[in-house]
Enzyme design. Sequence first.
Site, mmCIF file in Angstrom:
data_model
loop_
_atom_site.group_PDB
_atom_site.id
_atom_site.type_symbol
_atom_site.label_atom_id
_atom_site.label_comp_id
_atom_site.label_asym_id
_atom_site.label_seq_id
_atom_site.Cartn_x
_atom_site.Cartn_y
_atom_site.Cartn_z
ATOM 1 N N LYS A 150 -22.376 11.695 -32.106
ATOM 2 C CA LYS A 150 -21.022 11.504 -31.462
ATOM 3 C C LYS A 150 -21.573 10.686 -30.403
ATOM 4 O O LYS A 150 -21.400 11.195 -29.888
ATOM 5 C CB LYS A 150 -20.710 12.267 -31.726
ATOM 6 C CG LYS A 150 -18.992 12.640 -30.940
ATOM 7 C CD LYS A 150 -18.968 12.791 -29.468
ATOM 8 C CE LYS A 150 -17.127 11.970 -29.457
ATOM 9 N NZ LYS A 150 -17.705 11.009 -28.544
ATOM 10 N N GLY A 200 -23.724 14.149 -20.522
ATOM 11 C CA GLY A 200 -21.815 14.012 -20.238
ATOM 12 C C GLY A 200 -21.787 14.306 -18.961
ATOM 13 O O GLY A 200 -22.599 15.055 -18.360
ATOM 14 N N SER A 201 -20.336 15.215 -18.357
ATOM 15 C CA SER A 201 -19.802 15.470 -17.184
ATOM 16 C C SER A 201 -20.820 17.031 -17.409
ATOM 17 O O SER A 201 -20.579 17.173 -18.858
ATOM 18 C CB SER A 201 -18.610 15.386 -17.143
ATOM 19 O OG SER A 201 -18.034 16.201 -18.382
ATOM 20 N N ASN A 202 -19.965 18.147 -16.159
ATOM 21 C CA ASN A 202 -20.904 19.340 -15.998
ATOM 22 C C ASN A 202 -19.730 19.698 -16.669
ATOM 23 O O ASN A 202 -20.160 20.906 -17.301
ATOM 24 C CB ASN A 202 -20.346 19.523 -14.042
ATOM 25 C CG ASN A 202 -22.120 19.222 -13.637
ATOM 26 O OD1 ASN A 202 -22.070 17.223 -13.918
ATOM 27 N ND2 ASN A 202 -23.035 19.535 -13.662
ATOM 28 N N VAL A 257 -17.569 19.467 -19.161
ATOM 29 C CA VAL A 257 -17.896 19.534 -20.667
ATOM 30 C C VAL A 257 -19.375 19.804 -21.392
ATOM 31 O O VAL A 257 -19.385 20.988 -22.373
ATOM 32 C CB VAL A 257 -17.831 18.344 -21.411
ATOM 33 C CG1 VAL A 257 -18.161 17.829 -23.062
ATOM 34 C CG2 VAL A 257 -16.654 17.096 -21.007
ATOM 35 N N GLY A 258 -20.575 19.976 -20.760
ATOM 36 C CA GLY A 258 -21.487 20.037 -20.473
ATOM 37 C C GLY A 258 -21.913 21.733 -20.433
ATOM 38 O O GLY A 258 -22.434 22.066 -21.010
ATOM 39 N N GLU A 315 -27.307 17.510 -20.227
ATOM 40 C CA GLU A 315 -28.378 17.023 -19.212
ATOM 41 C C GLU A 315 -26.859 16.339 -18.818
ATOM 42 O O GLU A 315 -25.476 15.075 -19.480
ATOM 43 C CB GLU A 315 -29.231 15.186 -19.426
ATOM 44 C CG GLU A 315 -30.345 14.821 -18.647
ATOM 45 C CD GLU A 315 -29.111 13.658 -18.000
ATOM 46 O OE1 GLU A 315 -29.201 14.105 -16.839
ATOM 47 O OE2 GLU A 315 -29.568 12.738 -18.402
ATOM 48 N N CYS A 352 -26.181 9.191 -14.106
ATOM 49 C CA CYS A 352 -26.376 10.126 -13.699
ATOM 50 C C CYS A 352 -27.497 10.210 -12.248
ATOM 51 O O CYS A 352 -27.116 10.781 -11.120
ATOM 52 C CB CYS A 352 -27.044 11.062 -14.721
ATOM 53 S SG CYS A 352 -28.130 10.390 -15.941
ATOM 54 N N GLN A 398 -11.928 5.663 -14.591
ATOM 55 C CA GLN A 398 -13.347 5.701 -13.979
ATOM 56 C C GLN A 398 -12.618 5.360 -12.782
ATOM 57 O O GLN A 398 -12.462 5.554 -11.789
ATOM 58 C CB GLN A 398 -14.423 5.105 -14.620
ATOM 59 C CG GLN A 398 -15.928 5.070 -13.401
ATOM 60 C CD GLN A 398 -16.074 6.640 -13.191
ATOM 61 O OE1 GLN A 398 -16.110 7.499 -14.105
ATOM 62 N NE2 GLN A 398 -15.720 6.726 -12.477
ATOM 63 N N GLU A 401 -20.069 15.186 -7.328
ATOM 64 C CA GLU A 401 -20.134 13.287 -8.150
ATOM 65 C C GLU A 401 -19.047 12.793 -8.581
ATOM 66 O O GLU A 401 -17.886 12.218 -9.044
ATOM 67 C CB GLU A 401 -20.788 13.715 -9.703
ATOM 68 C CG GLU A 401 -21.350 12.391 -10.639
ATOM 69 C CD GLU A 401 -22.505 12.472 -12.050
ATOM 70 O OE1 GLU A 401 -21.781 12.852 -12.642
ATOM 71 O OE2 GLU A 401 -22.753 12.276 -11.791
#
Length: 508
Positions: free
Chosen positions: A190, A243-245, A247-248, A265, A299, A346, A400
């Site tokens: 995806k 991806g982002s924290n 979602v991670g 990551e 990142c 963004q 971030e």
Amino acid sequence: MPTLTKKPQTRKATAAPAELKLYIGGKWIDGSHDRVVESVNPADTRDVVARFRSASRADALKAIDAAENASAAWAKTPAPQRGRVLSRVAEIARKRRDELAALMTREEGKILPEAKGEMDKGITLIDWFAGEGLRLMGTSAPSELAGNFLYTIRQPLGVASIITPWNFPWAIPVWKTAPALVAGNAVVLKAASNVPAMAVEIVKIFEEAGLPPGVLNLVLGEPETFGDALIEDPRLKAVSFTGSNEVGQRVYELCGKRGAKVTCEMGGKNPTVVWNDADLNLALAGVMKGAFGSTGQRCTATSRLILGEKIYDEFMGLLLSEVKKIKVGDGMDPTVGMGPAVDAAQLKTDLDYIEIGKKEGARLLCGGGRPDGAQLQHGYFVEPTVFENVKPKSRLWQEEIFGPVLSVARARTFEHALELANDCSFGLTAAFYGQDLTLAMKFVEGMEAGMVHVNSPTIGGEAQVPFGGVKGSGVGEREMSKEGLHFFTELKTVFLDYTGQRRQSNLY
Ligand code: UN1
């Protein structure tokens, strides 16, 4: 396909938007959700790059079915042969490198030399993993018992789900997909919704290279159109996410609950320390590349700069004069040094953080807004921005941004510099510029980060060494290298007793 609101006139002759499909079980099919998603050129939003109908939950499940059906035969295909498919992928990608780099610049916005660099990096990663088809080795060990053979084998997991971000639209999908496939897994990929054209080209390359139908499937769409199917389905034995924290964290929790392998990551807030004895020109080049390369959208970007007190004024003078020289614009223009933010969201984040920085009392030294210029009006451009006097506990220092915003602080001693560098919830990468080997080694030892650079910028990685971070930057196995391959395998220990010795032994 439902009708879309018409866009205002398109700019100069650009290629017509590509109509994209999902790839499931070796067939290109339309997504079955009502939502139509467009990817636009972030340097000129009148240029629509591609559109597709989102996958629905049923499509995502169909992709998992297809992968499940294809996985047994692929797992039985000898690993060297699986590696050879990857070698063909690399060969095709090498031929298409410049064309795909141009597509990347058009769809993601990074400047063309950066897009070419990313193509090359991805190709090297595929080459590396292709070779791993010949080296998918276990180990053997001496047994406590005579006439016994102890060894390990690495077996595929089954079906893996791979979820990738927009900022490296070629390299990240291939650096996850290549090890998953060579290890013998089937994959549901995806890719991010704002870089779908590149995702489709990636899959076409694997198709052309002869990957059997169903072994790699592509799903496009926003998670809300198919829910958590690509994280929660029990048939997915591994989930690899970048991806982002936010979602991670969720991916990690959901996978943890059902005991699936997971690697996430996530973000970074990477510091560079320029110490008093550093080669300032070398450090300057590294900070410029690290902070403003890829518009700060990596990142591994350098977002915190810590300067030794003695060189503070001199280095800041050099830095500001370089930053002011950066030409912002369309990444296809060879005179441009920095492309746009990837999308409106963004851009808003970048501008919001600049306001936060000002409110927190940091001093804005350059940039701080959207650049002027008629040719920039249709893109998501933001100026390269530098703040000083950034307080360690401030949001500007801690969070971030994922944009070209550099925060600078002053260090009294080396220990103070290291403390400032470590005072952050992220730990992906860090850089130290200086000549004193003892200090450099103290930095390597004391820095809480997954990757440390000495006299080189915070960005980048190489195929043959692990990539990943500690603290809030990552969980699970490192990527790339052997570790990246091993994540996609199950290790089995075999006790082979060819003399019946174990029957009589008291060995536990
Ligand atoms: C790099 O610095 O070359 O999403 C790679 C990211 C990282 C990749 C960075 N996963 O920015």
